[in-house]
Design a protein around this motif. Structure first.
Motif, mmCIF file in Angstrom:
data_model
loop_
_atom_site.group_PDB
_atom_site.id
_atom_site.type_symbol
_atom_site.label_atom_id
_atom_site.label_comp_id
_atom_site.label_asym_id
_atom_site.label_seq_id
_atom_site.Cartn_x
_atom_site.Cartn_y
_atom_site.Cartn_z
ATOM 1 N N PHE A 96 57.279 33.924 14.530
ATOM 2 C CA PHE A 96 56.334 34.647 15.376
ATOM 3 C C PHE A 96 55.840 35.871 14.617
ATOM 4 O O PHE A 96 56.618 36.507 13.899
ATOM 5 N N LEU A 97 54.580 36.187 14.805
ATOM 6 C CA LEU A 97 54.035 37.387 14.164
ATOM 7 C C LEU A 97 53.521 38.345 15.229
ATOM 8 O O LEU A 97 52.805 37.941 16.149
ATOM 9 N N PHE A 98 53.894 39.605 15.079
ATOM 10 C CA PHE A 98 53.461 40.628 16.036
ATOM 11 C C PHE A 98 52.504 41.614 15.370
ATOM 12 O O PHE A 98 52.862 42.268 14.390
ATOM 13 N N GLY A 99 51.307 41.710 15.923
ATOM 14 C CA GLY A 99 50.346 42.663 15.394
ATOM 15 C C GLY A 99 49.308 42.003 14.514
ATOM 16 O O GLY A 99 49.471 41.905 13.307
ATOM 17 N N VAL A 100 48.208 41.552 15.123
ATOM 18 C CA VAL A 100 47.194 40.817 14.366
ATOM 19 C C VAL A 100 46.129 41.786 13.862
ATOM 20 O O VAL A 100 44.973 41.739 14.273
ATOM 21 N N GLY A 101 46.551 42.713 13.020
ATOM 22 C CA GLY A 101 45.600 43.607 12.362
ATOM 23 C C GLY A 101 45.156 42.977 11.056
ATOM 24 O O GLY A 101 45.177 41.762 10.901
ATOM 25 N N ASN A 102 44.765 43.828 10.116
ATOM 26 C CA ASN A 102 44.307 43.299 8.829
ATOM 27 C C ASN A 102 45.383 42.494 8.118
ATOM 28 O O ASN A 102 45.163 41.357 7.713
ATOM 29 N N LEU A 103 46.556 43.095 8.011
ATOM 30 C CA LEU A 103 47.628 42.436 7.279
ATOM 31 C C LEU A 103 48.130 41.202 8.021
ATOM 32 O O LEU A 103 48.322 40.134 7.433
ATOM 33 N N GLY A 104 48.320 41.346 9.327
ATOM 34 C CA GLY A 104 48.803 40.221 10.124
ATOM 35 C C GLY A 104 47.871 39.027 10.018
ATOM 36 O O GLY A 104 48.306 37.887 9.797
ATOM 37 N N ARG A 105 46.595 39.295 10.148
ATOM 38 C CA ARG A 105 45.614 38.221 10.052
ATOM 39 C C ARG A 105 45.683 37.543 8.675
ATOM 40 O O ARG A 105 45.635 36.315 8.567
ATOM 41 N N ALA A 106 45.824 38.352 7.652
ATOM 42 C CA ALA A 106 45.903 37.797 6.300
ATOM 43 C C ALA A 106 47.117 36.889 6.146
ATOM 44 O O ALA A 106 47.028 35.817 5.560
ATOM 45 N N LEU A 107 48.235 37.306 6.696
ATOM 46 C CA LEU A 107 49.446 36.496 6.569
ATOM 47 C C LEU A 107 49.294 35.165 7.291
ATOM 48 O O LEU A 107 49.717 34.122 6.797
ATOM 49 N N ILE A 108 48.694 35.202 8.478
ATOM 50 C CA ILE A 108 48.514 33.959 9.233
ATOM 51 C C ILE A 108 47.610 32.998 8.476
ATOM 52 O O ILE A 108 47.875 31.806 8.380
ATOM 53 N N LYS A 109 46.531 33.544 7.931
ATOM 54 C CA LYS A 109 45.564 32.678 7.260
ATOM 55 C C LYS A 109 45.997 32.293 5.847
ATOM 56 O O LYS A 109 45.427 31.399 5.240
ATOM 57 N N TYR A 110 47.023 32.959 5.349
ATOM 58 C CA TYR A 110 47.464 32.735 3.970
ATOM 59 C C TYR A 110 48.251 31.434 3.907
ATOM 60 O O TYR A 110 49.470 31.419 4.006
ATOM 61 N N HIS A 111 47.564 30.329 3.695
ATOM 62 C CA HIS A 111 48.242 29.045 3.758
ATOM 63 C C HIS A 111 49.226 28.853 2.617
ATOM 64 O O HIS A 111 50.019 27.932 2.637
ATOM 65 N N GLY A 112 49.166 29.743 1.632
ATOM 66 C CA GLY A 112 50.154 29.684 0.567
ATOM 67 C C GLY A 112 51.571 29.769 1.105
ATOM 68 O O GLY A 112 52.484 29.121 0.600
ATOM 69 N N LEU A 113 51.751 30.539 2.145
ATOM 70 C CA LEU A 113 53.086 30.716 2.716
ATOM 71 C C LEU A 113 53.693 29.400 3.180
ATOM 72 O O LEU A 113 54.904 29.216 3.150
ATOM 73 N N LYS A 114 52.824 28.492 3.604
ATOM 74 C CA LYS A 114 53.337 27.237 4.152
ATOM 75 C C LYS A 114 54.084 26.426 3.096
ATOM 76 O O LYS A 114 55.085 25.790 3.384
ATOM 77 N N SER A 115 53.589 26.483 1.861
ATOM 78 C CA SER A 115 54.269 25.738 0.814
ATOM 79 C C SER A 115 55.493 26.504 0.304
ATOM 80 O O SER A 115 56.189 26.048 -0.592
ATOM 81 N N TYR A 116 55.728 27.659 0.857
ATOM 82 C CA TYR A 116 56.932 28.405 0.513
ATOM 83 C C TYR A 116 57.876 28.497 1.710
ATOM 84 O O TYR A 116 58.701 29.391 1.794
#
Lengths: 217, 217
Positions: A96-116
């Motif tokens: 779960f992610l709390f706080g959809v600001g600039n950084l939060g939005r970037a993390l959600i959209k950063y599909h690189g994380l999925k392969s990690y």
DNA sequence: AATATGTTGTTAATAAATTAACATCTTGGT
DNA sequence: ACCAAGATGTTAATTTATTAACAACATATT
């Protein structure tokens, strides 16, 4: 000290944190080698790439249980598989992610994380403008719905990308509803019970290092 | 800048990197104290907040040159001023950013960085959809214009938020046009001349630590 | 088949960082 | 003014991480 075999079973894997932190870097390097059709790589080559000592590389890799072959080196495919396995990067840990600001939005959209190994399944925010929208496959909910969602989905990991001042109360909420580990992107230190895992990521620390090296050398 | 002479040899003892990395966290804590009108804080209180040893706090703060007062503690305002000064967080170091993807965009819009000494003055990308737009006060240019802009503005710091595969060639470009320090957000290790400062920020390392603690404890 | 070579993997030594112990000093109370 | 308390700041010890040294060993070459 019996750090002998790390067969992955049991909790005896007392891997040093510096080693743990270097492994993703190795992995990235090995993936690039694979793209270039390199089949084997020696600890010396790895060390040269990262400008470090080759025995340190050997030690690090030994923790994952992988074996190299004399005169040949390590098998690149095997390295990749082993490290991914060792780091649970194929686990698709829900978060779960709390706080959809600039950084939060970037993390959600950063599909690189999925392969990690990380899958952000839902996000929460107070801003009614973003609530009910969807980024990637993560829907954004009002904070109120955290409780119900927490019951429905079995999520162990919570990410804090709120404004600094909201970090502590967000952490409190997470702990109250069963989150086991917190990834805190604010510079605020948060207080949680001892059994809760906290990892702080502060880009300000990195910035401090850069500015220091720039101005004092 | 002079810190402390270790022995008669005249060479200065550099601040340890762990200390440097902790200072921004302290700063954040002190700023919160100031908001709550707290005027003095002791090393013990600071240590308790971060769950660390109080002598370590004392040592860290000693590096900045600040003096505490017995029975009273450290002056909060003075702490804030001294650390900001020490870390050059009021320097507004100018930076170029390469790669306006999710992360790059977040960094540009993240106005928090500005109060920590960083000012991203321009960004570069290959995507014609984003080129010529403006985020915050940073205009986005095509890569070609880097050379001219590099001459016009005097920028020492470059940020890499490109796709992993473009990291090295971006670094090469930066070095060619006079960048002195590179902040690399990709997991790729980049090769640069020895006199160039490189700081790697890899959230994958943090992720590796979290997953390890979650699954092996 | 034998040998030389390059590479892993282990053990020892060094360096660095954290923790502990202790001495010093300054303030507040009696 | 003196004493006690509490906090800093320094020195020593411990722990941890990195580097160095060396032994074991499999492979390629002659």
């Amino acid at each position: 000290m019996r750090v002998k075999t790390s067969n992955g079973k049991g909790d005896i894997s007392q891997i040093p944190e510096p080693t743990l932190r270097r492994l993703p870097g190795y992995l990235s390097f090995f993936k690039a080698l694979k793209i270039n059709n390199v089949e084997f790589v020696s600890s010396g080559q790895i060390a040269a790439n990262f400008k470090m000592d080759s025995t340190l590389v050997t030690k690090d890799l030994a923790y994952t249980g992988i074996k190299g072959r004399t005169k040949i080196g390590y098998n690149v495919n095997q390295l990749i598989e082993t490290i991914i396995q060792f780091l649970d990067f194929n686990s698709q840990e829900k978060a779960f992610l709390f706080g959809v600001g600039n950084l939060g939005r970037a993390l959600i959209k950063y599909h690189g994380l999925k392969s990690y190994g990380l899958h952000i399944v839902a996000a929460f925010d107070v801003d009614t403008n973003v609530v009910n929208s969807t980024l990637n496959d993560a829907k954004i909910y009002p904070i109120d719905e955290f409780r119900d969602l927490s019951r429905k989905l079995d999520v162990r990991l919570g990410i804090i990308t709120t404004p600094d001042a909201k970090a502590q109360e967000t952490a409190d909420l997470m702990v109250a509803w069963g989150i086991k580990a917190i990834w805190n992107f604010t510079p605020q230190s948060i207080k949680v019970p001892d059994n809760i895992i906290v990892e702080n990521t502060s880009i300000y620390s990195d910035l401090a290092v850069i500015l220091n090296r720039l101005n004092n050398s």
